[in-house]
Design an enzyme around this catalytic site. Structure first.
Site, PDB file in Angstrom:
ATOM      1  CE  LYS A 278      -3.876  -2.227  -0.089  1.00 37.37           C
ATOM      2  NZ  LYS A 278      -3.424  -3.609  -0.067  1.00 37.37           N
TER       3      LYS A 278
HETATM    4  C1  PLP Z   1      -9.578  -3.764  -1.720  1.00 36.00           C
HETATM    5  C2  PLP Z   1      -8.890  -4.464  -0.597  1.00 36.00           C
HETATM    6  N1  PLP Z   1      -9.612  -4.846   0.475  1.00 36.00           N
HETATM    7  C3  PLP Z   1      -9.040  -5.460   1.525  1.00 36.00           C
HETATM    8  C4  PLP Z   1      -7.698  -5.741   1.535  1.00 36.00           C
HETATM    9  C5  PLP Z   1      -7.130  -6.505   2.681  1.00 36.00           C
HETATM   10  O1  PLP Z   1      -6.208  -5.778   3.406  1.00 36.00           O
HETATM   11  P1  PLP Z   1      -5.109  -6.536   4.326  1.00 36.00           P
HETATM   12  O2  PLP Z   1      -4.140  -7.166   3.386  1.00 36.00           O
HETATM   13  O3  PLP Z   1      -4.530  -5.413   5.117  1.00 36.00           O
HETATM   14  O4  PLP Z   1      -5.845  -7.520   5.148  1.00 36.00           O
HETATM   15  C6  PLP Z   1      -6.900  -5.359   0.463  1.00 36.00           C
HETATM   16  C7  PLP Z   1      -5.451  -5.642   0.494  1.00 36.00           C
HETATM   17  O5  PLP Z   1      -4.783  -5.844  -0.443  1.00 36.00           O
HETATM   18  C8  PLP Z   1      -7.500  -4.705  -0.639  1.00 36.00           C
HETATM   19  O6  PLP Z   1      -6.787  -4.339  -1.706  1.00 36.00           O
END
Ligand code: PLP
Length: 368
Positions: A190
């Site tokens: 990110k």
């Molecule tokens: C659109 C979206 N939602 C949720 C997530 C999940 O986040 P995390 O990897 O921090 O659990 C991501 C992560 O890549 C994402 O791109």
């Protein structure tokens, strides 16, 4: 083209001297490591940046969505509308509760859920809409179309803004500010990262209180063992917060570099037939990844790999993933599964590397 040049990865997180200094300073203190003052400071910075009253950080951007859904009353058997094109964490976050994700297709140019299809998918069991701002983009139909739908039906919107820190709606609100609760992710790829991490933001005092309890065993207040509601442990750590504080200071520069990277690809690939970047309104949107549609995508991926360039194919349509195996036709999501591609997109990408990627792509399509 020389294929022994240094490999260009599609993505690498960027942590440096500032993060190290924050961490070292913290390690000099008599800290508990678990969330406390640094975490509070990080939450305040996020809240201020997005313009929300409350920010609650948790350990990733998946459980954040689960907690948002619980706080809004979603439970087993309830339906939640989600886009068929998204990271699989979006639907999985409500699966964790025993709720049922109901998939709808996305707009072809923004890859954000189509509001007309969302409306058509509503049933008496619909408890929430999980709106994903794909790569920092707002819905073409306008965010107000979703807000109207929510007002009209009483169905709350959870904004999955995992990819959207630094991106804004046309009325100046940060993405995420249109929903009842919004979620960010700070996973490694990110725009800012704490390794793992997530944040929720809202203006609603009651929801914020529920979220804080949910992530801390249902504690009535910090440090006590009085529990008047059920909660879990999805807490952050001070070490992550140290990294997050340093990364937040870099956010303006990171946003500007992401925009510059997108412009350079756009110029470099403008005359290359066979590949087309997704549009971004750079006044509002900070592209997280450089996303495009590429003819003969899979051959292009292999060709670039042979030439020392990493890419990542965009998410396949979720209904077709083995984990879901659902029938139905979702034309846009399916087309992304065939030709969607992420090009090297990291902050630290050099201009010469972008040129190298563009030249390699041009050579691939010339050689056809
Ligand atoms: C659109 C979206 N939602 C949720 C997530 C999940 O986040 P995390 O990897 O921090 O659990 C991501 C992560 O890549 C994402 O791109």
């Amino acid at each position: 083209m020389n294929n022994i040049q240094e490999f260009i990865p599609q993505m690498r997180p960027l942590f440096g001297a500032e993060e190290k200094a924050e961490l070292m300073a913290y390690l000099e203190e008599d800290g508990f490591f678990t969330e406390f003052k640094k975490t509070e400071a990080f939450e305040r910075q996020i809240a201020e940046y997005v313009g929300a009253k409350h920010c609650v950080v948790v350990n990733n951007g998946t459980v954040s969505l689960t907690l948002a859904a619980i706080a809004l009353g979603v439970g087993p058997g309830d339906e939640v509308i989600v886009p068929d094109y998204t990271m699989i964490a979006t639907p999985n976050s409500v699966k964790m509760l025993g709720a049922v994700p109901v998939f709808v297709d996305v707009e072809p140019d923004t890859l954000v859920m189509d509001v007309k299809l969302a409306r058509a998918a509503i049933t008496p069991r619909t408890k929430a809409i999980l709106l994903v701002s794909a790569n920092g983009r707002a819905p073409r139909a306008g965010i107000t179309a979703f807000e109207d739908l929510s007002r009209e039906t009483g169905i709350p919107i959870i904004e999955d803004a995992a990819q959207s820190l630094g991106s804004f709606y046309s009325d100046g609100r940060h993405i995420g500010r249109a929903g009842a609760i919004a979620s960010l992710s700070f996973s490694a790829p990110k725009i800012i990262s704490t390794g793992q991490g997530g944040a929720l933001f809202t203006d609603d005092d009651t929801l914020a209180d529920k979220l804080r309890r949910l992530k801390d065993f249902g504690r009535a207040s910090g440090g006590t063992d009085i529990h008047d509601s059920i909660g879990f442990n999805f807490k952050f750590t001070e070490l992550q917060a140290c990294v997050g504080l340093a990364q937040m200071r870099q956010l303006p520069d990171r946003i500007s570099r992401k925009k510059d990277i997108w412009r350079r690809y756009q110029d470099g690939l403008a005359d290359v037939k066979g590949i087309k970047l997704f549009e971004h309104d750079l006044e509002l949107c900070s592209p997280w990844f450089i996303d495009c549609r590429a003819e003969r995508r899979d051959q292009l991926v292999s060709y670039l790999k042979e030439h020392g360039i990493g890419t990542r194919t965009m998410y396949p349509p979720i209904h077709q993933q083995k984990a879901y195996s659902l029938s139905g036709t979702y034309e846009v999501a399916e087309s992304i599964g065939r030709d969607g591609l992420w090009l090297p997109s990291m902050i630290q990408l050099q201009d010469t590397q972008i040129e190298r990627v563009c030249n390699a792509i041009a050579a691939f399509y010339c050689e056809l």
